[in-house]
Design a protein around this motif. Sequence first.
Motif, short mmCIF file in Angstrom:
data_model
loop_
_atom_site.label_atom_id
_atom_site.label_comp_id
_atom_site.label_asym_id
_atom_site.label_seq_id
_atom_site.Cartn_x
_atom_site.Cartn_y
_atom_site.Cartn_z
N PRO A 41 7.59 30.22 9.44
CA PRO A 41 7.82 31.57 9.97
C PRO A 41 7.26 32.65 9.07
O PRO A 41 7.44 32.62 7.85
N ILE A 42 6.58 33.61 9.68
CA ILE A 42 5.98 34.71 8.93
C ILE A 42 6.46 36.04 9.51
O ILE A 42 6.54 36.20 10.72
N VAL A 95 -1.77 35.06 7.16
CA VAL A 95 -1.13 35.51 8.39
C VAL A 95 -0.59 36.93 8.22
O VAL A 95 -0.72 37.77 9.12
N GLU A 96 0.00 37.23 7.06
CA GLU A 96 0.48 38.59 6.81
C GLU A 96 -0.66 39.60 6.87
O GLU A 96 -0.51 40.69 7.43
N ALA A 97 -1.82 39.23 6.30
CA ALA A 97 -2.98 40.13 6.34
C ALA A 97 -3.41 40.38 7.78
O ALA A 97 -3.64 41.54 8.18
N MET A 98 -3.52 39.32 8.58
CA MET A 98 -3.91 39.50 9.97
C MET A 98 -2.88 40.33 10.72
O MET A 98 -3.23 41.10 11.63
N VAL A 143 -6.91 44.38 16.64
CA VAL A 143 -5.99 43.90 17.69
C VAL A 143 -6.02 42.38 17.76
O VAL A 143 -4.98 41.72 17.87
N ALA A 144 -7.22 41.80 17.68
CA ALA A 144 -7.35 40.34 17.72
C ALA A 144 -6.65 39.71 16.53
O ALA A 144 -5.99 38.66 16.65
N CYS A 145 -6.78 40.34 15.36
CA CYS A 145 -6.11 39.81 14.15
C CYS A 145 -4.60 39.84 14.32
O CYS A 145 -3.91 38.86 14.00
N ILE A 146 -4.07 40.94 14.83
CA ILE A 146 -2.62 41.07 14.99
C ILE A 146 -2.10 40.09 16.04
O ILE A 146 -1.07 39.44 15.85
N GLU A 147 -2.83 39.97 17.14
CA GLU A 147 -2.40 39.03 18.18
C GLU A 147 -2.37 37.60 17.66
O GLU A 147 -1.47 36.83 18.00
N ARG A 148 -3.34 37.25 16.84
CA ARG A 148 -3.35 35.91 16.27
C ARG A 148 -2.17 35.73 15.31
O ARG A 148 -1.50 34.68 15.33
N ALA A 149 -1.88 36.71 14.49
CA ALA A 149 -0.76 36.62 13.54
C ALA A 149 0.56 36.45 14.27
O ALA A 149 1.45 35.71 13.80
N GLU A 150 0.72 37.10 15.41
CA GLU A 150 1.98 37.03 16.15
C GLU A 150 2.28 35.63 16.67
O GLU A 150 3.43 35.33 17.01
N GLU A 151 1.27 34.78 16.73
CA GLU A 151 1.50 33.39 17.12
C GLU A 151 2.26 32.62 16.04
O GLU A 151 2.74 31.51 16.29
N PHE A 152 2.36 33.19 14.83
CA PHE A 152 3.06 32.55 13.72
C PHE A 152 4.33 33.33 13.34
O PHE A 152 4.88 33.11 12.26
#
Length: 379
Positions: A186-187, A284-287, A337-346
């Motif tokens: 979890p992140i 993940v935090e960076a994204m 936006v793509a980075c944030i959306e990817r991070a939200e998967e984690f």
Amino acid sequence: MAANIKVALVHDYLREYGDAERLLQVIHRLYPDAPLYTAFVDYQQLGTEAKRFAGWDMRTTFAQKLPGIAHPHRWRGLLPYLWENIDLSEFDLVISSSGDFVSKSVLTRAETLHVSYCHTPPRHLWERLRSHPQSLHWYDTWLDTRLRQYDFYASQRVDRYITNSHTAARRISKFYNRPAEVIPPPIKVHGEGQAGDRYYLYAGKLTRQMQVELVVRACTQLDRPLWIVGTGHDAEYLDSLRSLAGPEVKFLGEAPEEALPSLYAEAKALVFPCSSADFSREAVEAMGHGIPVIASQQSGLREVVLDYRTGILFPQPTVESLVDALNEFEGLRFSSVACIERAEEFAESVFVDRLQWFIAQALDAHHAIGVEPERDSFA
């Protein structure tokens, strides 16, 4: 899940607040009444982070009274006696958080379901990393051989495995001949922001295994600003990093969590050079702040970073390969936006949902037919 089920948590040891301890905290929030069995708690090393575990039902082993707690691997030969001395007979569900100190070795009744979140099989037992060569005395070689045999046999006691990545799952499959469900840790995802243009950023431990020298050499060679956040205990390695660093490289030391958003806000990208990592919370935090990531294609980050969408994966763990990646990165644009959306998967909520579902399914199967034949999670 039955309301009256008795749950116990098991964790290697508490002496720092790292990724494994962050995961442990989330699991403890799901089972706040569960006691935590751990080898020892090093309150001096934890320092102010000890308050994060205040109020827990903490149960340490006889290792708590052993001398040399700052160097626990010196008495690693006692591990079998340490874990097998714990009485877990009163519990219906045991969840272990296991890594180098093999806490998954605890003994449980046949009626008890033991789910192990195995961060990795002990790397010092099963692999000789290129970034961390070892020349062992004959006694250490003999002891590691015995511990490797013990670790394999103890690994067969676990009913179900969970791990952080397919990279780690392949290691569990190879060394233990067991399948593992992949549930990334979890992140906390910030959920807003975008990349800056002032510097590249490295955040993490400053150790040989993390191969920080690659990013220091690459940014020095290209004369690019690099800010390094983190500390390490290897004074010789830290001195070598500083000797390699050019005038554009800044060592910031350990930064409090509240300072990270401002650091991310002006970073071009997070650079994570380690080729042996299974996962990276920092990536993940960076994204989650809208920041792209430059990482090794040989690491587990190839499962996290979407190449040419949320960052770049460089093929070889060499300065030349990283230099090429940095040059290529500077000619591209990445969507925050793509980075944030990817991070939200984690995100933490995703982890909780997947973990609860997995444990509920495992309990149902365990109660229905005892021990269900394991399915291959790689299908």
